[in-house]
Design an enzyme around this catalytic site. Structure first.
Site, mmCIF file in Angstrom:
data_model
loop_
_atom_site.group_PDB
_atom_site.id
_atom_site.type_symbol
_atom_site.label_atom_id
_atom_site.label_comp_id
_atom_site.label_asym_id
_atom_site.label_seq_id
_atom_site.Cartn_x
_atom_site.Cartn_y
_atom_site.Cartn_z
ATOM 1 N N LYS A 75 0.642 -2.877 10.557
ATOM 2 C CA LYS A 75 1.345 -3.390 9.369
ATOM 3 C C LYS A 75 2.732 -3.907 9.761
ATOM 4 O O LYS A 75 3.143 -4.999 9.367
ATOM 5 C CB LYS A 75 1.483 -2.285 8.308
ATOM 6 N N ASP B 234 2.217 0.016 -2.434
ATOM 7 C CA ASP B 234 0.825 0.466 -2.276
ATOM 8 C C ASP B 234 0.124 0.570 -3.633
ATOM 9 O O ASP B 234 -1.093 0.724 -3.694
ATOM 10 C CB ASP B 234 0.787 1.854 -1.596
ATOM 11 N N GLN C 151 2.528 6.453 4.589
ATOM 12 C CA GLN C 151 1.155 6.420 5.122
ATOM 13 C C GLN C 151 0.435 7.737 4.803
ATOM 14 O O GLN C 151 0.947 8.822 5.096
ATOM 15 C CB GLN C 151 1.199 6.165 6.638
#
Ligand code: NAP
Length: 294
Positions: free
Chosen positions: A53, A120, A97
């Protein structure tokens, strides 16, 4: 034979489009989008995901900050880092994450993220806004699937869409998005799960099937009608002596036989998978332009 939906190519198109926009922001002296990522612990797969990412951010001209914390980081320390990111005007959006080490309450962490920076799309405020068809950061995988349907001009209005799997990150949001009054959307949706009875009877009536259950080659040709659109979200890594890496990736669809009946189908790999990074970048650009919350 089905049209193969090329997620890798669409993801690259989106990345190129964003790179051009970033270049023009830079030329106008405007703010460059800045994404931060928090990684707790040293799980190999998570490190790879976050690493790629960050690399893609750099490739398209975004600024990126990776915050690596040791596995024994306390929940309080992580919440403190999150508070700092919430208050840092330079950071447009950030991700934590998942999964987190077991001693940290994931839901508490997700709810600590400022919804305006929650690229997200996991914060309940963004999930709720999505359900109400209000501007929201959409979760990466469902957002990526919507992009694929859109860019392949797949007609969804009035169609029967069957979603297999009801996870918070894929199946449930996917069912909401397909039912919304929007394009893509406007489907009649059936959301199925492990307690669903007579699944085959239901899938045989589907115009569009989105499969996200994590069982390799679960959807077979006898379960689908001719002309069906099939989106395969599943990724399962299985040992293989036929590949150099020693493993092979399998989707949730028995690809060859279902492709022979489908009008459109996503392959694994190269279908839905590459779209998640494109979604994250699109959300970060929106965050930087304050498109969702003003
Ligand atoms: P998950 O949290 O494990 O949920 C699986 C869902 O499938 C559950 O809702 C479960 O029902 C349902 N299910 C299990 N067996 C079933 C059956 N026999 N019939 C109907 N439904 C059944 O899964 P997930 O996180 O959504 O992931 C699903 C797959 O997608 C995995 O292979 C994952 O690796 C992959 N994935 C790929 C991407 C990507 O970028 N391509 C992103 C995310 C996930 P219950 O709720 O009743 O248990």
């Amino acid at each position: 034979m089905a049209t193969i939906i090329d997620g890798k190519a669409i993801s690259e198109d989106i990345q190129n489009e964003i790179a051009i926009e970033v270049q023009s922001l830079a030329e106008q002296g405007r703010k460059i989008p800045h994404l931060a990522a928090i990684l707790v612990g040293n799980d190999g797969a998570s490190e790879t995901y976050v690493g790629s990412k960050v690399k893609t951010c750099e490739k398209i001209g975004f600024l990126s900050t990776l915050i690596k914390l040791p596995a024994e980081t306390s929940e309080n320390e992580l919440l403190f880092r999150i508070k700092n990111l919430n208050e840092d005007d330079d950071i447009d959006g950030y991700i934590v994450q998942l999964p987190l080490p077991k001693h940290i309450n994931e839901q508490k962490v997700i709810e600590a993220i400022d919804p305006r920076k929650d690229v997200d799309g996991f914060h309940p405020q963004n999930v709720g806004r999505m359900a109400l068809n209000l501007p929201a950061y959409l979760p990466a995988t469902p957002y990526g699937i919507i992009q694929l349907l859109d860019r392949y001009n797949i007609v969804t209005e009035g169609k029967h869409c069957v979603v297999i799997g009801r996870s918070n990150i894929v199946g449930s949001p996917m069912s909401l998005l397909m039912a919304r009054n929007s394009n893509p959307g406007n489907c009649t949706v059936t959301l199925t799960h492990s307690k669903t009875k007579n699944l085959k009877e239901i899938t045989l009536q589907a115009d569009i099937i989105i499969v996200a259950l994590g069982k390799p080659e679960f959807l077979t040709a006898d379960m689908v009608k001719d002309g069906v659109v099939v989106i395969d979200v599943g990724i399962t890594r299985m040992p293989s002596d036929k590949t150099k890496s020693g493993y092979k990736l399998f989707g949730d669809v028995k690809y060859d036989e279902v492709a022979a009946k489908a009008s459109f189908i996503t392959p694994v790999p190269g279908g839905v998978g590459p779209m998640t990074i494109a979604s994250l970048l699109m959300n970060t650009l929106k965050a930087s332009k304050k498109e969702i919350y003003g």
